[in-house]
Design a protein around this motif. Structure first.
Motif, mmCIF file in Angstrom:
data_model
loop_
_atom_site.group_PDB
_atom_site.id
_atom_site.type_symbol
_atom_site.label_atom_id
_atom_site.label_comp_id
_atom_site.label_asym_id
_atom_site.label_seq_id
_atom_site.Cartn_x
_atom_site.Cartn_y
_atom_site.Cartn_z
ATOM 1 N N MET A 1 34.729 46.009 45.031
ATOM 2 C CA MET A 1 35.547 47.067 44.464
ATOM 3 C C MET A 1 36.199 46.567 43.181
ATOM 4 S SD MET A 1 39.052 48.872 45.803
ATOM 5 C CE MET A 1 38.334 50.141 46.802
ATOM 6 N N LYS A 2 36.392 47.487 42.256
ATOM 7 C CA LYS A 2 37.052 47.183 40.995
ATOM 8 C C LYS A 2 38.529 47.543 41.076
ATOM 9 C CE LYS A 2 32.911 48.104 38.252
ATOM 10 N NZ LYS A 2 31.981 48.386 39.338
ATOM 11 N N ALA A 3 39.350 46.816 40.325
ATOM 12 C CA ALA A 3 40.778 47.127 40.197
ATOM 13 C C ALA A 3 41.200 46.806 38.769
ATOM 14 C CB ALA A 3 41.616 46.331 41.194
ATOM 15 N N LEU A 4 42.254 47.461 38.338
ATOM 16 C CA LEU A 4 42.788 47.263 37.002
ATOM 17 C C LEU A 4 44.139 46.576 37.083
ATOM 18 C CD1 LEU A 4 42.650 47.831 33.921
ATOM 19 C CD2 LEU A 4 43.818 50.003 34.402
ATOM 20 N N LEU A 5 44.295 45.484 36.318
ATOM 21 C CA LEU A 5 45.591 44.829 36.161
ATOM 22 C C LEU A 5 46.165 45.244 34.814
ATOM 23 C CD1 LEU A 5 45.085 41.133 37.361
ATOM 24 C CD2 LEU A 5 46.076 43.048 38.600
ATOM 25 N N VAL A 6 47.363 45.775 34.838
ATOM 26 C CA VAL A 6 48.082 46.180 33.634
ATOM 27 C C VAL A 6 49.257 45.216 33.509
ATOM 28 C CG1 VAL A 6 49.234 48.074 32.442
ATOM 29 C CG2 VAL A 6 47.390 48.571 34.081
ATOM 30 N N ILE A 7 49.154 44.293 32.586
ATOM 31 C CA ILE A 7 50.071 43.156 32.541
ATOM 32 C C ILE A 7 51.182 43.353 31.514
ATOM 33 C CG2 ILE A 7 50.226 40.677 32.093
ATOM 34 C CD1 ILE A 7 47.323 40.454 33.095
ATOM 35 N N ASP A 8 52.413 43.213 31.972
ATOM 36 C CA ASP A 8 53.610 43.110 31.126
ATOM 37 C C ASP A 8 53.809 44.261 30.143
ATOM 38 O OD1 ASP A 8 53.898 40.754 32.498
ATOM 39 O OD2 ASP A 8 53.442 39.456 30.802
ATOM 40 N N VAL A 9 53.491 45.467 30.549
ATOM 41 C CA VAL A 9 53.768 46.636 29.700
ATOM 42 C C VAL A 9 55.219 47.031 29.979
ATOM 43 C CG1 VAL A 9 53.091 48.968 29.034
ATOM 44 C CG2 VAL A 9 51.345 47.311 29.714
ATOM 45 N N GLN A 10 56.111 46.267 29.367
ATOM 46 C CA GLN A 10 57.541 46.384 29.607
ATOM 47 C C GLN A 10 58.268 46.679 28.303
ATOM 48 O OE1 GLN A 10 56.806 42.583 32.070
ATOM 49 N NE2 GLN A 10 58.954 43.101 32.463
#
Length: 180
Positions: A1-10
């Motif tokens: 399965m695929k997953a998306l990491l969205v890093i440090d969009v702060q």
């Protein structure tokens, strides 16, 4: 399965510059994952120093309002790697993830460290380089003309184990397959 990491969009990072293009590409990728009913995992970085724009509990440490409502999961970290002393690995294992896509901020630190750490843990890794950004510049490093995204992308591509794509190639290679 695929997953998306969205890093440090702060807030503390996004407010450092004009990141409209990067945020728009990030949102497009996130929407692809949402359309495919694939997990979208946000990662938040916290610092202990009150002077840091990412000081825990500050407005700067909050997820940026333009994307925060897309998060299925939120992982908290205090180092460049999203895996170090976090529950990310457990979350990915629980979800059955084998392929991670990475977008977000601090291309040369958090995105790159996480990509390498993910590969070291056996994941297939795809970094979408123009859906990343950084608050740093060539001046930050005293290296006139340094294109941070291009440099990181080149280094990771040279590894021959981490796939690095721009948004257009990502859309062609994955979105066209309905992400599955």
């Amino acid at each position: 399965m695929k997953a998306l990491l969205v890093i440090d969009v702060q807030n503390g990072i996004v407010n450092l510059g004009d990141f409209k293009t990067e945020l728009a590409l990030m949102e497009s990728v996130i929407k692809d994952f949402k359309t495919g009913s694939l997990p979208v995992i946000f990662v938040r970085h916290f610092d202990d120093s009150e002077e840091s724009p990412l000081y825990k509990g500050s407005v700067g440490s909050e997820l940026h309002g333009s994307l925060k409502n897309y998060a299925d999961y939120v992982i908290e970290k205090q180092t460049p790697s999203s895996f170090f002393k976090t529950n990310l690995a457990d979350t990915l294992e629980h979800l059955g993830v084998t392929h991670l896509f990475i977008i977000g901020f601090e291309t040369e630190f958090c995105c790159m460290f996480t990509a390498i750490s993910a590969f070291d843990r056996g994941y297939k890794v795809t970094l979408i380089k123009n859906a990343t950004g950084t608050g740093n510049t060539d001046e930050s490093y005293g290296m006139p003309g340094l294109d941070i995204r291009r440099f990181v992308g080149t280094v990771l591509q040279w590894s021959s184990v981490i796939e690095v794509l721009d948004y257009e190639k990502y859309a062609e290679n994955y979105f066209a397959e309905n992400m599955m």
